[in-house]
Motif scaffolding. Sequence first.
Motif, PDB file in Angstrom:
ATOM      1  N   ASP A  51       0.860  -1.175   0.000  1.00  0.00           N
ATOM      2  CA  ASP A  51       0.000   0.000   0.000  1.00  0.00           C
ATOM      3  C   ASP A  51       0.897   1.227   0.000  1.00  0.00           C
ATOM      4  O   ASP A  51       1.702   1.420   0.920  1.00  0.00           O
ATOM      5  CB  ASP A  51      -0.892  -0.023   1.253  1.00  0.00           C
ATOM      6  CG  ASP A  51      -1.906   1.096   1.310  1.00  0.00           C
ATOM      7  OD1 ASP A  51      -1.688   2.144   0.667  1.00  0.00           O
ATOM      8  OD2 ASP A  51      -2.921   0.933   2.012  1.00  0.00           O
ATOM      9  N   SER A 210     -13.695  -7.918  -3.015  1.00  0.00           N
ATOM     10  CA  SER A 210     -12.533  -7.643  -2.171  1.00  0.00           C
ATOM     11  C   SER A 210     -11.510  -8.771  -2.203  1.00  0.00           C
ATOM     12  O   SER A 210     -11.859  -9.944  -2.379  1.00  0.00           O
ATOM     13  CB  SER A 210     -12.986  -7.421  -0.726  1.00  0.00           C
ATOM     14  OG  SER A 210     -13.878  -6.342  -0.641  1.00  0.00           O
ATOM     15  N   THR A 215      -5.638  -5.006   3.233  1.00  0.00           N
ATOM     16  CA  THR A 215      -4.511  -4.069   3.283  1.00  0.00           C
ATOM     17  C   THR A 215      -3.656  -4.141   2.018  1.00  0.00           C
ATOM     18  O   THR A 215      -2.781  -3.294   1.826  1.00  0.00           O
ATOM     19  CB  THR A 215      -3.606  -4.338   4.505  1.00  0.00           C
ATOM     20  OG1 THR A 215      -2.919  -5.590   4.335  1.00  0.00           O
ATOM     21  CG2 THR A 215      -4.418  -4.361   5.787  1.00  0.00           C
ATOM     22  N   ARG A 217      -3.241  -3.536  -1.788  1.00  0.00           N
ATOM     23  CA  ARG A 217      -3.894  -2.677  -2.768  1.00  0.00           C
ATOM     24  C   ARG A 217      -3.265  -2.863  -4.148  1.00  0.00           C
ATOM     25  O   ARG A 217      -2.100  -3.251  -4.274  1.00  0.00           O
ATOM     26  CB  ARG A 217      -3.789  -1.197  -2.359  1.00  0.00           C
ATOM     27  CG  ARG A 217      -4.135  -0.880  -0.922  1.00  0.00           C
ATOM     28  CD  ARG A 217      -5.484  -1.460  -0.499  1.00  0.00           C
ATOM     29  NE  ARG A 217      -6.610  -0.832  -1.198  1.00  0.00           N
ATOM     30  CZ  ARG A 217      -7.859  -1.297  -1.135  1.00  0.00           C
ATOM     31  NH1 ARG A 217      -8.133  -2.399  -0.450  1.00  0.00           N
ATOM     32  NH2 ARG A 217      -8.829  -0.673  -1.780  1.00  0.00           N
ATOM     33  N   TYR A 219      -2.897  -0.923  -8.155  1.00  0.00           N
ATOM     34  CA  TYR A 219      -2.910   0.428  -8.705  1.00  0.00           C
ATOM     35  C   TYR A 219      -2.926   0.433 -10.231  1.00  0.00           C
ATOM     36  O   TYR A 219      -2.131  -0.243 -10.884  1.00  0.00           O
ATOM     37  CB  TYR A 219      -1.687   1.204  -8.199  1.00  0.00           C
ATOM     38  CG  TYR A 219      -1.682   1.312  -6.690  1.00  0.00           C
ATOM     39  CD1 TYR A 219      -2.437   2.282  -6.042  1.00  0.00           C
ATOM     40  CD2 TYR A 219      -0.956   0.398  -5.914  1.00  0.00           C
ATOM     41  CE1 TYR A 219      -2.455   2.368  -4.657  1.00  0.00           C
ATOM     42  CE2 TYR A 219      -0.974   0.478  -4.526  1.00  0.00           C
ATOM     43  CZ  TYR A 219      -1.732   1.462  -3.903  1.00  0.00           C
ATOM     44  OH  TYR A 219      -1.763   1.537  -2.533  1.00  0.00           O
ATOM     45  N   ASP A 228      -5.981   3.736  -7.080  1.00  0.00           N
ATOM     46  CA  ASP A 228      -6.319   2.484  -6.402  1.00  0.00           C
ATOM     47  C   ASP A 228      -7.562   1.879  -7.047  1.00  0.00           C
ATOM     48  O   ASP A 228      -8.662   2.432  -6.967  1.00  0.00           O
ATOM     49  CB  ASP A 228      -6.564   2.755  -4.919  1.00  0.00           C
ATOM     50  CG  ASP A 228      -6.720   1.474  -4.096  1.00  0.00           C
ATOM     51  OD1 ASP A 228      -7.158   0.450  -4.648  1.00  0.00           O
ATOM     52  OD2 ASP A 228      -6.404   1.517  -2.887  1.00  0.00           O
ATOM     53  N   THR A 230      -8.258  -1.550  -6.559  1.00  0.00           N
ATOM     54  CA  THR A 230      -8.341  -2.862  -5.927  1.00  0.00           C
ATOM     55  C   THR A 230      -9.761  -3.399  -5.919  1.00  0.00           C
ATOM     56  O   THR A 230      -9.985  -4.594  -6.169  1.00  0.00           O
ATOM     57  CB  THR A 230      -7.834  -2.784  -4.475  1.00  0.00           C
ATOM     58  OG1 THR A 230      -6.593  -2.095  -4.444  1.00  0.00           O
ATOM     59  CG2 THR A 230      -7.676  -4.170  -3.882  1.00  0.00           C
ATOM     60  N   ASP A 231     -10.709  -2.533  -5.626  1.00  0.00           N
ATOM     61  CA  ASP A 231     -12.067  -2.996  -5.375  1.00  0.00           C
ATOM     62  C   ASP A 231     -13.013  -2.808  -6.554  1.00  0.00           C
ATOM     63  O   ASP A 231     -14.228  -2.688  -6.384  1.00  0.00           O
ATOM     64  CB  ASP A 231     -12.628  -2.302  -4.131  1.00  0.00           C
ATOM     65  CG  ASP A 231     -11.850  -2.694  -2.872  1.00  0.00           C
ATOM     66  OD1 ASP A 231     -11.374  -3.843  -2.811  1.00  0.00           O
ATOM     67  OD2 ASP A 231     -11.705  -1.850  -1.970  1.00  0.00           O
ATOM     68  N   ASN A 323       1.561  -5.402  -8.080  1.00  0.00           N
ATOM     69  CA  ASN A 323       0.341  -4.696  -7.690  1.00  0.00           C
ATOM     70  C   ASN A 323       0.179  -3.364  -8.415  1.00  0.00           C
ATOM     71  O   ASN A 323      -0.298  -2.370  -7.873  1.00  0.00           O
ATOM     72  CB  ASN A 323       0.253  -4.519  -6.174  1.00  0.00           C
ATOM     73  CG  ASN A 323       1.349  -3.647  -5.601  1.00  0.00           C
ATOM     74  OD1 ASN A 323       2.309  -3.292  -6.300  1.00  0.00           O
ATOM     75  ND2 ASN A 323       1.223  -3.297  -4.323  1.00  0.00           N
TER      76      ASN A 323
END
Length: 350
Positions: A51, A210, A215, A217, A219, A228, A230-231, A323
């Motif tokens: 993160d 999710s 925690t 993440r 990008y 971000d 992630t979701d 990530n």
Amino acid sequence: MTTLPRELSPTVAAVFAAVDAERQRLGVPGAVVAVRSPDAEPWSVALGVRDIATDEPLAVDAVLRVGSVTKTIVATVVLRLTERGELGLDDDILAHLPHVRVPSGVTVRRLLDMTAGLPEYTTEEFMEISHTTPDRVWGPQELLDLAFREPHRFAPGSSWDYCNAGYILLGMLAEHVTGDLVEDLARKLVLDPLGLHDTSLPPRSAAGTSLPDATVRGYHRVGAELVDTTDVNPSWAWTAGNAISTADDLVVLVEALVRGDLLAEETQRARLAGVPVPGTDWSYGLGIANFGGIWGHNGELPGFQAFAGHEPGTGRTIVVLANVDKSTDEVNPADTLAALVRRHLAPGTA
């Protein structure tokens, strides 16, 4: 600079130090690298952070999205269904799903090796919509309807072109002939037999949004900015790219796929009989690619990029999970780091 484990041998430490330097040059927040080689100790190392807001280090067992590496799992499900007699590789899709708007000649085999000529739905316009509606749960037919607004690219079997829509159709087909959810088929026919407990195809619902560890993440790069993503619900990628996994699980998966652990010899021969990929020295088989001697797959979803490959000629396996989806110079970060590892491990260089 990432602190590498003290127990790494000097040779392996030098490889990972070079990879970490390249990771930082590429602007990759975090990456997990796993290497298995018959002439060196096996290692998995986490580099960078999970993160960018907290600077918490990324863990080596982090579960990340792996994008189109999903296709290797889905293709294996389909191939196992052919061995059970529920499908045939040369079955016309219209024999099973007569409502689908595809021409005659679109077969299971041609969907698997991307020679069916289907149009694509993952256009720039679609990806922008998915980013601005992150909670939306997409249905497979909805995705195909978007694809079929465009004309078919070529007559089935006459050429090759990468196609996500074909793997959405394969997911629908697997569910149709079995009556089971594809995530359950993946668990039963691929993941559990290989002991891959940290790998799954998330449910096509809000619950699939999710990651297991909130925690961690991912990008999406927009110019110099990291957004971000992630979701973003991965239902838009479904059987073309929604899987989550760890680097160590993907080591087991890609080695098993290249050896043919889950398939009969005849089926495995068919799987590896690749179609040339135009403009490259690569070929594409039934849900698996030959990247110039290293077999496996790569994948990208907003916020994540992955590479998993096994090289039968040397016995080496390389997996990289990142990530971020693009580097600062707009290349695929996991692919680039995996290629660097491969060069360092080549005879005379490591």
